[in-house]
Design a protein around this motif. Sequence first.
Motif, mmCIF file in Angstrom:
data_model
loop_
_atom_site.group_PDB
_atom_site.id
_atom_site.type_symbol
_atom_site.label_atom_id
_atom_site.label_comp_id
_atom_site.label_asym_id
_atom_site.label_seq_id
_atom_site.Cartn_x
_atom_site.Cartn_y
_atom_site.Cartn_z
ATOM 1 N N ARG A 46 0.935 -1.300 0.092
ATOM 2 C CA ARG A 46 0.001 -0.035 -0.001
ATOM 3 C C ARG A 46 0.802 1.207 0.022
ATOM 4 O O ARG A 46 1.819 1.316 0.652
ATOM 5 C CB ARG A 46 -0.860 0.258 1.437
ATOM 6 C CG ARG A 46 -1.810 1.075 1.219
ATOM 7 C CD ARG A 46 -2.823 1.046 2.472
ATOM 8 N NE ARG A 46 -3.596 2.195 2.602
ATOM 9 C CZ ARG A 46 -3.452 3.508 3.104
ATOM 10 N NH1 ARG A 46 -2.089 3.607 3.603
ATOM 11 N NH2 ARG A 46 -4.376 4.357 3.008
ATOM 12 N N CYS A 47 0.497 2.339 -0.650
ATOM 13 C CA CYS A 47 1.267 3.337 -0.840
ATOM 14 C C CYS A 47 1.059 4.230 0.443
ATOM 15 O O CYS A 47 -0.199 4.799 0.565
ATOM 16 C CB CYS A 47 1.057 4.217 -2.074
ATOM 17 S SG CYS A 47 1.942 5.819 -2.309
ATOM 18 N N PRO A 48 2.064 4.706 1.085
ATOM 19 C CA PRO A 48 1.752 5.689 2.212
ATOM 20 C C PRO A 48 1.386 6.979 1.845
ATOM 21 O O PRO A 48 1.023 7.899 2.826
ATOM 22 C CB PRO A 48 3.120 5.551 2.962
ATOM 23 C CG PRO A 48 3.837 5.321 1.924
ATOM 24 C CD PRO A 48 3.424 4.228 0.891
ATOM 25 N N GLU A 49 1.569 7.271 0.746
ATOM 26 C CA GLU A 49 1.588 8.870 0.190
ATOM 27 C C GLU A 49 -0.195 9.039 -0.177
ATOM 28 O O GLU A 49 -0.665 10.012 -0.125
ATOM 29 C CB GLU A 49 2.482 9.209 -1.019
ATOM 30 C CG GLU A 49 3.900 8.996 -0.527
ATOM 31 C CD GLU A 49 4.141 10.059 0.643
ATOM 32 O OE1 GLU A 49 3.520 11.250 0.817
ATOM 33 O OE2 GLU A 49 5.144 9.942 1.591
ATOM 34 N N GLU A 93 4.836 0.489 0.968
ATOM 35 C CA GLU A 93 4.880 -0.344 2.178
ATOM 36 C C GLU A 93 4.050 -1.698 2.500
ATOM 37 O O GLU A 93 2.896 -1.717 1.824
ATOM 38 C CB GLU A 93 4.473 0.470 3.633
ATOM 39 C CG GLU A 93 5.528 1.647 3.427
ATOM 40 C CD GLU A 93 4.960 2.660 4.621
ATOM 41 O OE1 GLU A 93 3.858 2.426 5.246
ATOM 42 O OE2 GLU A 93 5.385 3.668 5.105
ATOM 43 N N HIS A 111 1.696 -4.283 4.188
ATOM 44 C CA HIS A 111 0.279 -4.013 5.121
ATOM 45 C C HIS A 111 -0.156 -5.466 5.370
ATOM 46 O O HIS A 111 0.103 -6.357 4.421
ATOM 47 C CB HIS A 111 -0.363 -2.983 4.516
ATOM 48 C CG HIS A 111 -1.317 -3.482 3.541
ATOM 49 N ND1 HIS A 111 -2.344 -3.733 3.705
ATOM 50 C CD2 HIS A 111 -1.158 -3.204 2.178
ATOM 51 C CE1 HIS A 111 -3.189 -4.008 2.254
ATOM 52 N NE2 HIS A 111 -2.225 -3.745 1.490
#
Length: 255
Positions: A227-230, A253, A255
């Motif tokens: 998953r993209c943290p941004e 990241e 998850h």
Amino acid sequence: MSRQGGSYYEHAVAALADRNYDAAGDAFARAGWQVLARPRPDQGPFDADEKGWIGEGIQHLVTSAICYRIADRPDRAAHRGTEADAVAADFQTVLTQPVQQACLQEIGADARLAGGLDGTTDAYGDAAESYRGAAESVDDPQYWGTTPLFQAAAAPLQQVARSTANGEIAIAWEDLHGADPAAPGPFLAHRATLKRQRFPTLLKTVIDDGYLAAPRGTTEYNNATYRCPECGSNDVNWVGESVLCMRCSAPLERH
């Protein structure tokens, strides 16, 4: 395309993910020099080959210039563009097929545009004319369009275009070429014509936005692991040694 340039290319991709475009420009330049010195393990830089592996080295220099433009380093961008244009011109004496020489002219025009240099419009026009002049020596233009040299010529435009398209392929191989492969001249000349029409506007957009997407590698939509943290996306782009968001090129990241 078999990716040459080793760890310098990996560093360049990682710098793009960090949006450190000055460092990306440095790393792409070093990757370019490395490929130019040894395009293939069994091939020297001045060995003629039908595939045109040397193009990947020039591609890296063009991408380096684009990165420097985004980093507000017009001096370095101009130097790298000048260098890439000169190398492309030099290798017209190495890659002796007329269609390859036209492609190198096309890459030289890209280099001028990326470096913010003069003469881009005329350079694309000259490349298109060379493609038309090479038509009689081309039996299968679709074959040439898929060789490493021609892929290298397409890559900077495609990377810039997808930077403005939420990571999707905005200019496909089919978009670059004319409608009728039975007419090799117009089929291949369309590459330079399309670039003359669209590349300057696309490049201005990424410079104004301050964002260049990472190159597109292997992709997957709706991945369950990352998953993209941004931006929250779980669409993945595996490129180099990096696992990046297909949408915004940020490191993903688990998850």
